[in-house]
Design a protein around this motif. Structure first.
Motif, PDB file in Angstrom:
ATOM      1  N   ALA A 142      40.666  37.197  49.026  1.00  9.89           N
ATOM      2  CA  ALA A 142      39.825  38.327  48.629  1.00  9.89           C
ATOM      3  C   ALA A 142      38.789  38.613  49.709  1.00  9.89           C
ATOM      4  O   ALA A 142      38.191  37.698  50.277  1.00  9.89           O
ATOM      5  CB  ALA A 142      39.132  38.035  47.306  1.00  9.89           C
ATOM      6  N   ASN A 144      35.304  41.187  50.987  1.00  7.95           N
ATOM      7  CA  ASN A 144      33.990  41.496  50.404  1.00  7.95           C
ATOM      8  C   ASN A 144      33.995  42.719  49.507  1.00  7.95           C
ATOM      9  O   ASN A 144      33.055  42.930  48.737  1.00  7.95           O
ATOM     10  CB  ASN A 144      32.966  41.714  51.527  1.00  7.95           C
ATOM     11  CG  ASN A 144      32.637  40.418  52.248  1.00  7.95           C
ATOM     12  OD1 ASN A 144      32.852  39.334  51.717  1.00  7.95           O
ATOM     13  ND2 ASN A 144      32.130  40.521  53.463  1.00  7.95           N
ATOM     14  N   GLY A 146      36.445  43.487  47.273  1.00  5.81           N
ATOM     15  CA  GLY A 146      37.356  43.342  46.150  1.00  5.81           C
ATOM     16  C   GLY A 146      38.809  43.570  46.518  1.00  5.81           C
ATOM     17  O   GLY A 146      39.680  43.547  45.648  1.00  5.81           O
ATOM     18  N   ARG A 217      42.651  39.683  42.894  1.00  7.16           N
ATOM     19  CA  ARG A 217      41.645  40.706  42.594  1.00  7.16           C
ATOM     20  C   ARG A 217      40.988  40.489  41.229  1.00  7.16           C
ATOM     21  O   ARG A 217      39.788  40.748  41.060  1.00  7.16           O
ATOM     22  CB  ARG A 217      42.287  42.092  42.629  1.00  7.16           C
ATOM     23  CG  ARG A 217      42.658  42.591  44.015  1.00  7.16           C
ATOM     24  CD  ARG A 217      43.049  44.059  43.954  1.00  7.16           C
ATOM     25  NE  ARG A 217      43.443  44.585  45.246  1.00  7.16           N
ATOM     26  CZ  ARG A 217      44.695  44.724  45.635  1.00  7.16           C
ATOM     27  NH1 ARG A 217      45.673  44.383  44.811  1.00  7.16           N
ATOM     28  NH2 ARG A 217      44.986  45.214  46.824  1.00  7.16           N
ATOM     29  N   THR A 218      41.765  40.059  40.247  1.00  9.79           N
ATOM     30  CA  THR A 218      41.252  39.983  38.871  1.00  9.79           C
ATOM     31  C   THR A 218      40.554  38.669  38.566  1.00  9.79           C
ATOM     32  O   THR A 218      39.761  38.605  37.616  1.00  9.79           O
ATOM     33  CB  THR A 218      42.393  40.181  37.859  1.00  9.79           C
ATOM     34  OG1 THR A 218      43.422  39.213  38.092  1.00  9.79           O
ATOM     35  CG2 THR A 218      42.979  41.576  37.979  1.00  9.79           C
ATOM     36  N   PRO A 220      37.850  36.126  39.724  1.00  2.00           N
ATOM     37  CA  PRO A 220      36.758  35.936  40.687  1.00  2.00           C
ATOM     38  C   PRO A 220      36.860  34.573  41.372  1.00  2.00           C
ATOM     39  O   PRO A 220      37.208  33.570  40.743  1.00  2.00           O
ATOM     40  CB  PRO A 220      35.493  36.027  39.808  1.00  2.00           C
ATOM     41  CG  PRO A 220      35.927  36.747  38.573  1.00  2.00           C
ATOM     42  CD  PRO A 220      37.351  36.355  38.349  1.00  2.00           C
ATOM     43  N   ASP A 221      36.572  34.527  42.664  1.00  2.00           N
ATOM     44  CA  ASP A 221      36.607  33.278  43.433  1.00  2.00           C
ATOM     45  C   ASP A 221      37.920  32.545  43.223  1.00  2.00           C
ATOM     46  O   ASP A 221      37.952  31.339  42.929  1.00  2.00           O
ATOM     47  CB  ASP A 221      35.429  32.377  43.051  1.00  2.00           C
ATOM     48  CG  ASP A 221      34.090  33.025  43.314  1.00  2.00           C
ATOM     49  OD1 ASP A 221      33.981  33.763  44.314  1.00  2.00           O
ATOM     50  OD2 ASP A 221      33.155  32.815  42.517  1.00  2.00           O
ATOM     51  N   ARG A 225      38.591  28.348  42.357  1.00  2.00           N
ATOM     52  CA  ARG A 225      38.805  27.954  40.964  1.00  2.00           C
ATOM     53  C   ARG A 225      40.005  27.026  40.830  1.00  2.00           C
ATOM     54  O   ARG A 225      40.995  27.138  41.549  1.00  2.00           O
ATOM     55  CB  ARG A 225      39.013  29.189  40.081  1.00  2.00           C
ATOM     56  CG  ARG A 225      37.756  30.011  39.876  1.00  2.00           C
ATOM     57  CD  ARG A 225      38.000  31.125  38.881  1.00  2.00           C
ATOM     58  NE  ARG A 225      36.822  31.940  38.703  1.00  2.00           N
ATOM     59  CZ  ARG A 225      35.838  31.656  37.847  1.00  2.00           C
ATOM     60  NH1 ARG A 225      35.937  30.589  37.077  1.00  2.00           N
ATOM     61  NH2 ARG A 225      34.786  32.439  37.740  1.00  2.00           N
TER      62      ARG A 225
END
Length: 316
Positions: A142, A144, A146, A217-218, A220-221, A225
């Motif tokens: 990803a 900056n 998105g 995209r969907t 986050p991070d 994760r």
């Protein structure tokens, strides 16, 4: 009177002679200083040329172990470098890292001669490159804004491939050794002759690039994760979608039931048949929609397992 004039002329002549004599040491001093400066300049130019000549123009920037791997190759190895062609949305650190990787690959190509071929492409700007990246098991990252980009390497020779799915600056110190081991592995006559590459993992399954980019995209991070955290986000999103679909189904079913009840009150058999078919169609469509949500979740979880499985192998 004549005697006085003669004395005055002698005094003036002596004074001029004294001045001329004083100029001689000054002129000698200036000439000597100029000689020193000229000699110093010549010495500086000569020393500078010697120093420049002492610096090798073909410096060895790769390790001896890497050079040994390159010398043992008996057939060309292709290094496919997937990287963004534009950097506006990327962190400066990522841009600098990508440039250093490009320089490293250039050294492999320079020192490897005709045994190393480097191909650079941007999956984000080229559909064929995206397909190739997906087949090679590359994972999107990803940016900056998105969006997503790719930064990875695949080493290939005669059907054997090794992939570093996501390059990371955290592993930069080990990149040369990992890349050289990948080259040695694909170039070896027996695949087991060289240990697997630490940063790279064999790709056992490919993920549709559109799906992998959607996950990045969907969630986050995504890279930071764990699988469980990312799967939890997907399940929550699917549950919300499922709940909304159930509510829509209830609303449409109730409307179809009202139309059926009205048709029964009218006593028209044709109206009743039409209303009943409408009710069945609504129920069937909504049931399929719910099944689709469940199936889509399973597909996303499977893709997530594949992506995170590659990532975990890369971090070991």
């Amino acid at each position: 009177m004549k005697t006085q004039m003669t004395d005055a002329n002698d005094a003036m002549r002596n004074k001029r002679l004294n001045r001329g004599g004083a100029r001689v040491p000054v002129l000698l001093l200036v000439t000597f200083a100029a000689g020193l400066l000229a000699g110093g300049y010549v010495h500086y130019r000569y020393s500078n040329r010697q120093a420049i000549a002492a610096v090798p123009t073909d410096t060895q920037t790769l390790s001896d172990a890497t050079l040994a791997v390159l010398q043992r190759l008996d057939a060309p190895v292709e290094i496919r470098f997937y990287a963004p062609s534009t950097f506006e949305a990327l962190p400066e650190a990522t841009v600098a890292f990508a440039a250093r990787v490009q320089e490293l690959l250039s050294e492999y190509e320079r020192l490897g001669g005709d045994k190393i071929r480097v191909a650079v492409s941007d999956p984000g700007a080229n559909a064929a490159a995206k397909t190739s990246a997906s087949n090679d098991g590359l994972l999107p990252l990803a940016d900056n804004n998105g969006g997503v980009f790719y930064l990875g390497i695949t080493v290939a020779q005669q059907g054997r491939t090794e992939t570093i799915a996501q390059l990371s600056a955290d592993w930069e110190s080990a990149l040369e050794s990992d890349l050289s081991r990948a080259i040695a592995r694909v170039g070896a006559s027996t695949a087991a002759a060289v240990a697997p590459v630490a940063q790279a993992a064999p790709v056992t399954a490919t993920v549709d690039p559109a799906l992998s980019e959607k996950l990045v995209r969907t969630i986050p991070d995504f890279e930071k994760r764990s699988f469980d955290d990312a799967a939890g986000i997907l399940r929550e999103a699917s549950l919300a979608e499922f709940t909304l679909a159930v509510r829509e189904m209830e609303s449409k079913v109730q409307e179809a039931q009202k139309q059926l009840a009205a048709a029964k009150e009218s006593g028209s058999e044709a109206d009743q048949q039409t209303a009943f078919k409408q009710l069945q169609q609504v129920q069937s469509e909504q049931t399929e929609k719910l099944k689709g949500i469940t199936t889509e979740l399973q597909v996303r979880i499977a893709a997530l397992e594949c992506l995170k499985g590659v990532s975990r192998s890369r971090r070991r």
